[in-house]
Design an enzyme around this catalytic site. Structure first.
Site, short mmCIF file in Angstrom:
data_model
loop_
_atom_site.label_atom_id
_atom_site.label_comp_id
_atom_site.label_asym_id
_atom_site.label_seq_id
_atom_site.Cartn_x
_atom_site.Cartn_y
_atom_site.Cartn_z
N SER A 101 -57.18 9.41 -37.15
CA SER A 101 -57.86 9.40 -38.45
C SER A 101 -59.35 9.66 -38.30
O SER A 101 -60.02 9.05 -37.46
CB SER A 101 -57.65 8.06 -39.14
N HIS B 40 -61.08 4.50 -44.04
CA HIS B 40 -60.28 3.33 -43.68
C HIS B 40 -60.50 2.90 -42.23
O HIS B 40 -60.15 1.77 -41.87
CB HIS B 40 -58.78 3.58 -43.96
N ASP C 286 -61.05 8.77 -49.11
CA ASP C 286 -60.92 8.20 -47.78
C ASP C 286 -61.86 8.91 -46.78
O ASP C 286 -61.48 9.24 -45.66
CB ASP C 286 -59.47 8.29 -47.28
#
Length: 294
Positions: free
Chosen positions: A243, A135, A165
Site C-alpha cells: 500500500s 491508511h 486514501d
C-alpha cells in the site's frame, strides 16, 4: 585584260584574253606576267588561328583530366557511412525497476520504538514530498521514512484525503541524493496496458511485479464500509505492505498509487485484483499540482 569575279571572300586575278583577241605566238609574243595565287583574307586567317587555340586548350584539358584520375580507369567511389536508426523500444521491466527503485521508500508507522504498520511510498517532488496510502499512517503516533539508500528520517503528514486514501508526507531530512519519480499521465491508460508495481509486500522490500491494466473507473470497499471510486484495476501482484507504492507504466512513469486489493476471503492476500488511485487525483489530494503529468 579582263578581271574575273572570284568566289566569295577570294580575290583571284588571271590573265584572260578578251573575246576576239588572239594570243601572240612565237618569240615576238610579249612576256606573260607571273601567275598570282589566291591569298586567304584576314577573316579566314583569324578563324584558323582560333581553331588552333581551341585545339591547344582541348589538349591541355585532356592532359589535366588524365592526370586527375579521370581517365579510362576511373577511381571507384569510397564507401561512406550513412545514418540509420538503431533498434529501440520500451525499456524492460528490469530497466524500469532500476530507474524507479531509488524513488521508492519504506514507511513505518511508529508507536514509540515499536513499528505498528509498514507500507510503501514514492518520492513525488524535488522537495522530497512522499505520496503514500493514508491508511498506512492513519492514527500513527509517529512516522519513520527509510529511503532507498538507507537514510532514515522522521516525517509528518503534510496533507491527506481519507476519501481517496492518499496522504502526502514531509520528511524532516533528505538523503544526499534525492531521486524523484517521473510522473506520468493516468488519463492515457487503456485496458491491457502493461503496469509494474514496486512495494514492500509482506515485508519483502522493493519487490517488483508486473501485469496489465484490468479495468478503469472501478470502486472498492474499505474495511470500514467506505468506498473508493475512480480506481485503476490491475493484476500485478500486491499484498499487505504494498500500500502506498507506485504503479508504473511501461515507460517507468508513475501513473497511480496502490491503495487496496480485493479478496473474497478473510485472508487479505492477493488473488489477482489490485486497485490504485490515478496519479492526477493523488497529487491533488496530496496538495500537489497535476501539471507535472507527462
Amino acid at each position: 585584260m579582263r578581271r574575273e569575279e572570284a568566289p566569295r571572300d577570294l580575290e583571284v586575278e588571271f590573265d584572260v584574253p578578251a573575246q576576239g583577241d588572239v594570243l601572240a605566238q612565237g618569240d615576238d609574243a610579249p612576256p606573260r606576267p607571273p601567275r598570282q595565287w589566291p591569298k586567304l583574307p584576314a577573316p579566314r586567317r583569324n578563324v584558323l588561328l582560333a581553331a588552333v587555340v581551341l585545339l591547344a586548350l582541348a589538349l591541355t584539358a585532356y592532359v589535366a583530366f588524365q592526370a586527375g584520375g579521370g581517365g579510362a580507369e576511373t577511381a571507384k567511389p569510397r564507401p561512406s557511412a550513412s545514418p540509420s536508426p538503431s533498434a529501440s523500444g520500451p525499456p524492460t521491466i528490469a530497466q524500469v525497476y532500476a530507474a524507479v527503485a531509488p524513488s521508492v521508500v519504506t514507511i513505518q508507522a511508529m508507536n514509540g520504538e515499536a513499528v505498528t504498520a509498514t507500507g510503501t511510498g514514492v518520492v513525488a517532488s524535488a522537495q522530497g514530498i512522499i505520496l503514500t496510502a493514508f491508511h498506512v499512517v492513519e492514527g500513527a503516533a509517529g512516522i519513520q521514512v527509510i529511503f532507498a539508500d538507507g537514510t532514515k528520517t522522521p516525517a509528518k503528514v503534510a496533507q491527506s484525503d481519507p476519501a481517496l486514501d492518499i496522504a502526502a508526507l514531509a520528511p524532516e531530512g533528505l538523503p544526499d541524493v534525492l531521486v524523484p519519480a517521473v510522473i506520468g499521465n493516468s488519463e492515457r491508460l487503456a485496458v491491457g496496458n502493461t503496469v509494474i508495481a514496486i512495494g514492500n509486500q509482506l515485508g519483502l522490500t522493493s519487490s517488483a511485479t508486473a501485469g496489465v491494466v484490468s479495468g478503469l473507473h472501478r470502486t472498492a470497499t474499505n474495511p470500514d464500509g467506505t468506498k473508493l471510486t475512480g480506481l485503476i484495476q490491475f493484476d500485478a501482484a500486491v499484498n499487505p505492505g504494498s500500500s502506498g507504492g507506485p504503479l508504473l507504466n511501461a515507460k517507468g512513469e508513475t501513473i497511480a498509487i496502490v491503495v487496496a486489493l480485493a479478496n473474497p476471503t478473510s485472508a487479505g492476500t492477493f488473488v489477482g485484483v489490485g486497485f490504485a488511485v490515478p496519479i492526477g487525483a493523488a497529487l491533488g489530494a496530496g496538495g500537489g499540482d497535476q501539471a507535472p503529468q507527462q
